[in-house]
Write a protein that holds these residues in place. Structure first.
Motif, mmCIF file in Angstrom:
data_model
loop_
_atom_site.group_PDB
_atom_site.id
_atom_site.type_symbol
_atom_site.label_atom_id
_atom_site.label_comp_id
_atom_site.label_asym_id
_atom_site.label_seq_id
_atom_site.Cartn_x
_atom_site.Cartn_y
_atom_site.Cartn_z
ATOM 1 N N LEU A 33 29.040 -12.774 40.496
ATOM 2 C CA LEU A 33 29.857 -11.868 39.690
ATOM 3 C C LEU A 33 30.210 -10.568 40.397
ATOM 4 N N THR A 34 29.443 -10.211 41.430
ATOM 5 C CA THR A 34 29.653 -8.913 42.078
ATOM 6 C C THR A 34 30.194 -9.017 43.499
ATOM 7 N N THR A 35 30.374 -10.225 43.992
ATOM 8 C CA THR A 35 30.847 -10.396 45.365
ATOM 9 C C THR A 35 32.353 -10.608 45.371
ATOM 10 N N ALA A 36 33.043 -9.746 46.103
ATOM 11 C CA ALA A 36 34.491 -9.891 46.279
ATOM 12 C C ALA A 36 34.744 -10.869 47.426
ATOM 13 N N PRO A 37 35.818 -11.665 47.334
ATOM 14 C CA PRO A 37 36.061 -12.668 48.366
ATOM 15 C C PRO A 37 36.434 -12.075 49.731
ATOM 16 N N ARG A 38 36.984 -10.865 49.739
ATOM 17 C CA ARG A 38 37.352 -10.199 51.000
ATOM 18 C C ARG A 38 37.459 -8.695 50.736
ATOM 19 N N PRO A 39 37.468 -7.910 51.787
ATOM 20 C CA PRO A 39 37.602 -6.459 51.592
ATOM 21 C C PRO A 39 38.887 -6.133 50.818
ATOM 22 N N LYS A 40 38.817 -5.114 50.012
ATOM 23 C CA LYS A 40 39.933 -4.645 49.183
ATOM 24 C C LYS A 40 40.292 -5.621 48.058
ATOM 25 N N SER A 41 39.466 -6.651 47.848
ATOM 26 C CA SER A 41 39.628 -7.554 46.709
ATOM 27 C C SER A 41 38.608 -7.165 45.655
ATOM 28 N N MET A 103 50.496 -7.682 42.506
ATOM 29 C CA MET A 103 51.034 -6.396 42.080
ATOM 30 C C MET A 103 50.037 -5.305 42.442
ATOM 31 N N LYS A 104 50.540 -4.176 42.840
ATOM 32 C CA LYS A 104 49.694 -3.021 43.112
ATOM 33 C C LYS A 104 49.237 -2.437 41.781
ATOM 34 N N THR A 105 47.940 -2.220 41.647
ATOM 35 C CA THR A 105 47.376 -1.665 40.421
ATOM 36 C C THR A 105 47.451 -0.146 40.467
ATOM 37 N N LEU A 106 47.886 0.448 39.361
ATOM 38 C CA LEU A 106 47.880 1.904 39.269
ATOM 39 C C LEU A 106 46.445 2.396 39.367
ATOM 40 N N LYS A 107 46.255 3.566 39.980
ATOM 41 C CA LYS A 107 44.901 4.083 40.202
ATOM 42 C C LYS A 107 44.090 4.195 38.914
ATOM 43 N N ARG A 108 44.741 4.560 37.820
ATOM 44 C CA ARG A 108 43.974 4.744 36.584
ATOM 45 C C ARG A 108 43.466 3.432 36.001
ATOM 46 N N PHE A 109 43.921 2.300 36.542
ATOM 47 C CA PHE A 109 43.452 0.989 36.099
ATOM 48 C C PHE A 109 42.574 0.300 37.141
ATOM 49 N N THR A 110 42.202 1.037 38.182
ATOM 50 C CA THR A 110 41.399 0.456 39.256
ATOM 51 C C THR A 110 39.917 0.694 38.990
ATOM 52 N N PRO A 111 39.157 -0.366 38.791
ATOM 53 C CA PRO A 111 37.720 -0.201 38.567
ATOM 54 C C PRO A 111 37.035 0.202 39.869
ATOM 55 N N ILE A 112 36.115 1.103 39.765
ATOM 56 C CA ILE A 112 35.390 1.540 40.956
ATOM 57 C C ILE A 112 33.903 1.307 40.714
ATOM 58 N N PHE A 113 33.385 0.304 41.398
ATOM 59 C CA PHE A 113 31.964 -0.028 41.333
ATOM 60 C C PHE A 113 31.433 -0.075 42.753
ATOM 61 N N ASP A 114 30.218 0.346 42.922
ATOM 62 C CA ASP A 114 29.500 0.090 44.157
ATOM 63 C C ASP A 114 28.679 -1.161 43.872
ATOM 64 N N SER A 115 29.043 -2.263 44.512
ATOM 65 C CA SER A 115 28.388 -3.531 44.170
ATOM 66 C C SER A 115 26.874 -3.464 44.360
#
Length: 189
Positions: A33-41, A103-115
């Protein structure tokens, strides 16, 4: 351009499928659930938090619109989406299990988590909020069946360039979720 007729029954059916899918994702281990498939994903949890962030903007607008919409004596038989709104909705809808374009996500909709910082408790909170928020969506769709949904519009999360009637907003939100369910499928590939 063919008409897009929106019905609460179709929307509820699709939403139930998404809610069941998210409930089954909840059973996976933290690494999946916390692993992104590649950087910036995004990881699965980030996708769900993005959907939470987006819905939180719509929730008060939906509540206000429902309270302002006159009651009907009978249930709605469907709603025909307008041209510009249909275009915006179709831009979100996946085709044949694929996202048409990224699509590029607007910053206010970008989740920021430190995995590394995502505990089971934080993940449970994201899942719990998703299910609670989207249960609200389900109840709102059900409530709209006996309302005149052709009287009040509201601006989308990106501003007044797109104004929705309730059934159009519901459809947009569903297509947005379906798009991100495809993204979750891509994470697992």
């Amino acid at each position: 351009m063919a008409s897009l007729i929106l019905t609460p029954e179709n929307q509820i059916q699709r939403l139930n499928g998404i809610l069941n899918r998210v409930q089954s994702l909840r059973e996976l281990d933290i690494a999946h659930l916390t692993t992104a498939p590649r950087p910036k994903s995004w990881s699965v949890v980030e996708v769900l938090e993005h959907l939470n962030m987006a819905y939180r903007i719509y929730l008060p607008k939906i509540d206000d619109t429902l309270s302002q919409s006159p009651d009907l004596n009978k249930e709605s038989e469907g709603f025909k989406a307008r041209g510009w709104q249909k275009f915006v909705i179709e831009g979100q809808r996946p085709k044949n299990g694929k996202r048409k374009w990224k699509m590029k996500t607007l910053k206010r909709f970008t989740p920021i988590f430190d995995s590394a910082d995502l505990t089971q408790e934080k993940m449970d909170s994201v899942f719990g909020q998703f299910l609670e928020l989207h249960h609200h969506l389900k109840q709102s769709i059900l409530a709209s069946r006996t309302k005149d949904v052709s009287k009040v519009t509201f601006s989308s999360a990106v501003g007044s360039i797109v104004r929705f009637y309730l059934p159009e907003a519901f459809e947009f939100l569903l297509c947005h979720m379906e798009r991100h369910m495809v993204q979750i499928d891509e994470i697992f590939e």
